[in-house]
Design a protein around this motif. Structure first.
Motif, mmCIF file in Angstrom:
data_model
loop_
_atom_site.group_PDB
_atom_site.id
_atom_site.type_symbol
_atom_site.label_atom_id
_atom_site.label_comp_id
_atom_site.label_asym_id
_atom_site.label_seq_id
_atom_site.Cartn_x
_atom_site.Cartn_y
_atom_site.Cartn_z
ATOM 1 N N ALA A 49 13.173 101.301 60.168
ATOM 2 C CA ALA A 49 12.387 100.869 58.623
ATOM 3 C C ALA A 49 11.856 100.735 58.598
ATOM 4 C CB ALA A 49 13.911 99.027 59.543
ATOM 5 N N SER A 102 23.678 104.058 54.844
ATOM 6 C CA SER A 102 23.170 103.435 53.283
ATOM 7 C C SER A 102 24.185 102.823 53.078
ATOM 8 C CB SER A 102 21.956 104.316 52.679
ATOM 9 O OG SER A 102 22.778 105.414 51.986
ATOM 10 N N SER A 103 23.943 101.440 52.280
ATOM 11 C CA SER A 103 25.711 101.108 51.921
ATOM 12 C C SER A 103 25.222 100.872 50.142
ATOM 13 C CB SER A 103 26.090 100.166 52.205
ATOM 14 O OG SER A 103 25.270 98.609 52.822
ATOM 15 N N ASN A 106 22.023 97.898 51.208
ATOM 16 C CA ASN A 106 21.090 98.285 52.019
ATOM 17 C C ASN A 106 21.057 99.729 53.128
ATOM 18 O OD1 ASN A 106 22.824 97.841 53.872
ATOM 19 N ND2 ASN A 106 22.869 96.075 54.675
ATOM 20 N N THR A 108 20.399 101.174 57.067
ATOM 21 C CA THR A 108 21.018 100.258 58.451
ATOM 22 C C THR A 108 20.211 101.877 59.028
ATOM 23 O OG1 THR A 108 22.729 99.186 58.075
ATOM 24 C CG2 THR A 108 22.506 99.572 60.027
ATOM 25 N N THR A 110 19.726 102.321 63.356
ATOM 26 C CA THR A 110 20.061 102.277 64.188
ATOM 27 C C THR A 110 19.276 102.886 65.111
ATOM 28 O OG1 THR A 110 22.362 102.317 63.335
ATOM 29 C CG2 THR A 110 22.018 101.922 65.385
ATOM 30 N N SER A 133 20.179 97.623 65.587
ATOM 31 C CA SER A 133 20.302 98.197 64.261
ATOM 32 C C SER A 133 19.225 97.079 63.589
ATOM 33 C CB SER A 133 21.468 98.234 63.369
ATOM 34 O OG SER A 133 22.557 98.623 64.447
ATOM 35 N N THR A 134 18.836 97.665 62.701
ATOM 36 C CA THR A 134 17.862 97.085 61.480
ATOM 37 C C THR A 134 18.345 97.072 59.898
ATOM 38 O OG1 THR A 134 15.701 96.973 62.863
ATOM 39 C CG2 THR A 134 15.873 96.546 60.652
ATOM 40 N N GLN A 135 18.324 96.247 59.658
ATOM 41 C CA GLN A 135 19.184 96.468 57.851
ATOM 42 C C GLN A 135 17.620 95.944 57.207
ATOM 43 O OE1 GLN A 135 22.831 94.316 57.892
ATOM 44 N NE2 GLN A 135 23.889 95.072 58.502
#
Length: 138
Positions: A49, A102-103, A106, A108, A110, A133-135
């Motif tokens: 991330a 991606s959304s 954010n 994400t 994983t 996971s890290t967002q």
């Protein structure tokens, strides 16, 4: 009065204690291995991330638009740098996977270790193939 034959009692008691102690020691070892794997996966996801945000910081991110081109993690964090970030995950020829999704709000990152299995069968399959996971909000 007849005297009872006590031969083998010490060996039987030793087996009873040994089985319980052996199971306890291996359960502690197995849970410790799982804990260090999970912590290494969290570290790897955080490193991914961090690398993604540093190398993919574009005007899109500044304007709160989802960066559509920031999903190729191999560009931002190559395997050599992954080995530095989380060396425990690469022991014994294992290779963790690192993915970015991606959304609209954010990214994400994983990290997962699909080939990880617990040694003790008492856990079942509940703890196999861990992931973290890290967002990254933008």
């Amino acid at each position: 009065m007849r005297k009872l034959d006590n031969r083998g009692v010490a060996a039987f008691e030793f087996v009873l204690v040994f089985v319980a102690l052996f199971t306890l020691i291996f359960a502690i070892f197995d849970l410790g291995r799982y804990a260090i794997t999970m912590q290494s996966l969290r570290t790897l996801a955080s490193a991914g991330a961090r690398a993604t945000m540093i190398k993919c910081y574009t005007p899109d991110v500044i304007n709160n638009t989802p960066p559509s081109g920031c999903i190729d993690i191999d560009t931002y964090l190559p395997v050599a740098q992954r080995k530095v970030a989380a060396p425990f995950l690469f022991f014994g020829g294992l290779t963790p996977t690192l993915t970015v999704g991606s959304s609209s709000t954010n990214l994400t990152v994983t990290a997962s270790q699909a080939s990880f299995t617990m040694l003790m069968p008492i856990w079942g399959t509940a703890l196999n193939a861990p992931s973290a996971s890290t967002q990254i909000p933008f």
